[in-house]
Design a protein around this motif. Structure first.
Motif, PDB file in Angstrom:
ATOM      1  N   SER A 151       0.856  -1.171  -0.254  1.00  0.00           N
ATOM      2  CA  SER A 151      -0.020  -0.220   0.057  1.00  0.00           C
ATOM      3  C   SER A 151       0.944   1.161  -0.005  1.00  0.00           C
ATOM      4  CB  SER A 151      -0.763  -0.126   1.278  1.00  0.00           C
ATOM      5  OG  SER A 151      -1.844  -1.099   1.166  1.00  0.00           O
ATOM      6  N   ASN A 168      -5.823   1.840  -2.267  1.00  0.00           N
ATOM      7  CA  ASN A 168      -4.719   0.956  -1.500  1.00  0.00           C
ATOM      8  C   ASN A 168      -5.747  -0.352  -1.199  1.00  0.00           C
ATOM      9  OD1 ASN A 168      -2.435   2.257  -0.873  1.00  0.00           O
ATOM     10  ND2 ASN A 168      -3.118   2.915   1.032  1.00  0.00           N
ATOM     11  N   PRO A 169      -5.066  -1.505  -1.312  1.00  0.00           N
ATOM     12  CA  PRO A 169      -3.556  -1.667  -1.720  1.00  0.00           C
ATOM     13  C   PRO A 169      -3.437  -1.741  -3.169  1.00  0.00           C
ATOM     14  CG  PRO A 169      -4.458  -3.735  -1.440  1.00  0.00           C
ATOM     15  CD  PRO A 169      -5.698  -2.622  -1.217  1.00  0.00           C
TER      16      PRO A 169
END
Length: 517
Positions: A151, A168-169
């Motif tokens: 991330s 994210n990720p």
């Protein structure tokens, strides 16, 4: 595509993402990670006088230190992030020696912990995450919810506040058990970012034009080196061989988790070539060869600084071991970093070897030196020094001796008999670091590796700091690190030998000032 052009393309693509991020952060009440934790930041006058507290190594004001993370030099500051219970603690320094602790940079969020990773300076804004012309810092770390994945977080104010990327990720987990510790750098020949990341007991290489969209390039590790446990905290960087700009090789380093085969955790390195896609180890080295980065017990998860000044490659390691990661008898902190070290490649006995040396900036801590000239070494030769924070350089002629050692942090009883000490030296064809008589129970260990003094002369450069000993042998051709907790507050030093007629050629001692006062 140039970094600038990539930044223009990415910037439009990220604008909507940042708006979504703002809405998500506001709704969740997370504030990105911008406010840090609630602990007060210690002032520069914090005493740091607790028993065993390092005086010239970085240790946190309180809490449990582990892997160094996000090492980057930017705008005159050395940034040191490190693991602290699944968060990124943060400190900065003007010289890589004197440190100021800052609030926690990355805490837990909806994706779990912020495990180990790296940081880069995205000046060209290839990520599209920055509004200003100067870009900023991007941290790439391992998040944990739903399995280990990679991330991003970003900072526009020199790492003081951080926001998580809303998407994210950026490199999700696809079912892997061990998928962590991303180290990212800009590879100029291919004009893209490269990531090395742990995949079990091998390394994966990925690339990206913008730090967000990643594709896998290759893998390395099968059949090479030590595989007794999981590989962690990889790093990949170029170095000149013997200082020759026309002889550049790439070094891949990995730490290897705790196992009975190595009596704990250890670390290894590989020398080879990297073409932007694939790392290939030097074919002259047999694949099964294990090259240790440090022959002591306590140098793990080392990471190198991105953008270190003057083209240097500087790294720092966690002085610890996964056999006893948080067992140190210290309070309110646990664990410390090694001193920062300049690393290079040098040809030693026809082998290209990783060499290390304490950074020259540490010289600012030296007090007045004391020199000792030639003298014989007997079974117990007491030196006229006492101290627990000092630097020592010596050359010793073995002259047929079976064993020659320097004894540090030693204590003696009322009759002058040795009770406690850490020993470093030569023992019948081996370099030895021995803390079996070094103090606190549970930490006794003796490490040894083959060693034959060149020309019959042992060259030692030793740093001692309250609860650690770091040894650089033959100008860093071998390096050893040990933590030690003297039970009796030993401060004495001596030399010891068996057989032959060994002599000190020369010895210099410097007391070292505290970085905290």
């Amino acid at each position: 595509m140039t970094p600038a052009a990539a930044g223009v393309t990415a910037r439009a693509r990220r604008t909507a993402t940042r708006l979504v991020a703002t809405l998500l952060v506001g709704a969740a009440g997370l504030g990105g990670c911008s406010s840090g934790d609630d602990r007060p930041v210690p002032s520069p006058s914090t005493p740091f006088t607790e028993r065993w507290r390092p005086q010239f190594h970085y240790s946190p004001p309180d809490g449990r230190l582990a892997d160094p993370n996000g090492l980057v030099f930017d705008a005159g500051e050395w940034h040191l992030f490190h693991q602290q219970d699944g968060t990124w603690a943060h400190a900065v320094s003007p010289d890589a020696v004197h440190w100021t602790a800052l609030p926690t940079a990355l805490r837990h969020d909806e994706l779990g912990q912020a495990l180990s990773g790296s940081a880069v300076v995205d000046r060209a804004n290839t990520s599209g995450l920055f509004d200003g012309p100067d870009g900023g810092l991007v941290a790439i770390y391992t998040s944990t919810a739903g399995g280990e994945a990679q991330s991003l977080a970003y900072s526009s104010d020199a790492g003081r506040t951080w926001d998580r990327y809303a998407g994210n990720p950026v490199l999700p987990n696809d079912g892997r058990k061990d998928f962590r510790d991303p180290k990212v750098f800009w590879h100029e020949p291919t004009r893209r970012w490269v990531m090395v990341v742990s995949l079990g007991d091998e390394i994966g290489l990925f690339s990206s034009p913008d730090l967000v969209d990643w594709e896998e390039l290759s893998r390395f590790g099968a059949g090479h080196g030590l595989h007794s446990a999981v590989w962690e905290c990889p790093d990949l960087f170029p170095l000149r061989v013997d200082g020759d700009p026309d002889q550049v090789r790439w070094v891949l380093t990995v730490s290897v988790g705790a196992s009975d085969a190595t009596d704990g955790s250890t670390a290894q390195y590989f020398v080879g070539d990297f073409d932007g896609t694939t790392f290939v180890r030097d074919p002259a080295v047999p694949p099964e060869t294990v090259q240790e980065t440090d022959v002591g017990q306590d140098f793990y998860a080392a990471q190198s600084y991105e953008h270190a000044p003057d083209g240097r490659r500087v790294w720092i390691g966690w002085m610890g071991n996964w056999r006893y990661p948080y067992s140190a008898p210290t309070h309110p902190w646990t664990n410390a970093m090694s001193v920062p070290r300049d690393v290079g490649l040098r040809t030693v006995d026809d082998e290209v070897r990783l060499v290390q040396a304490p950074v020259p900036e540490l010289g600012s801590l030296r007090g007045e030196p004391t020199h000792i000239g030639p003298r014989a070494i007997g079974p117990d030769t007491v030196l006229p020094f006492t101290g627990s924070t000092f630097e020592l350089e010596t050359e010793i002629e073995t002259r047929g001796a079976r064993r020659v050692s320097v004894r540090l942090l030693e204590s003696r009883d009322a009759d002058g008999r040795l009770v406690e000490a850490v020993e470093v030296g030569y023992d019948d064809g081996q370099l030895v670091m021995d803390r079996t008589r070094g103090g606190t129970a549970g930490f006794g260990v003796r490490r040894s590796v083959p060693y034959h003094p060149r020309g019959g002369v042992i060259r030692l450069h030793v740093l001692v700091d309250e609860s650690s000993v770091e040894v650089f042998v033959d100008d860093g051709a071998l390096t050893g690190t040990m933590v030690v907790f003297p039970a009796r507050d030993g401060r004495g030093m001596s030399l010891a030998a068996e057989g032959g007629d060994p002599r000190v050629r020369e010895l210099t001692y410097w007391p070292l000032r505290s970085i905290w006062r």
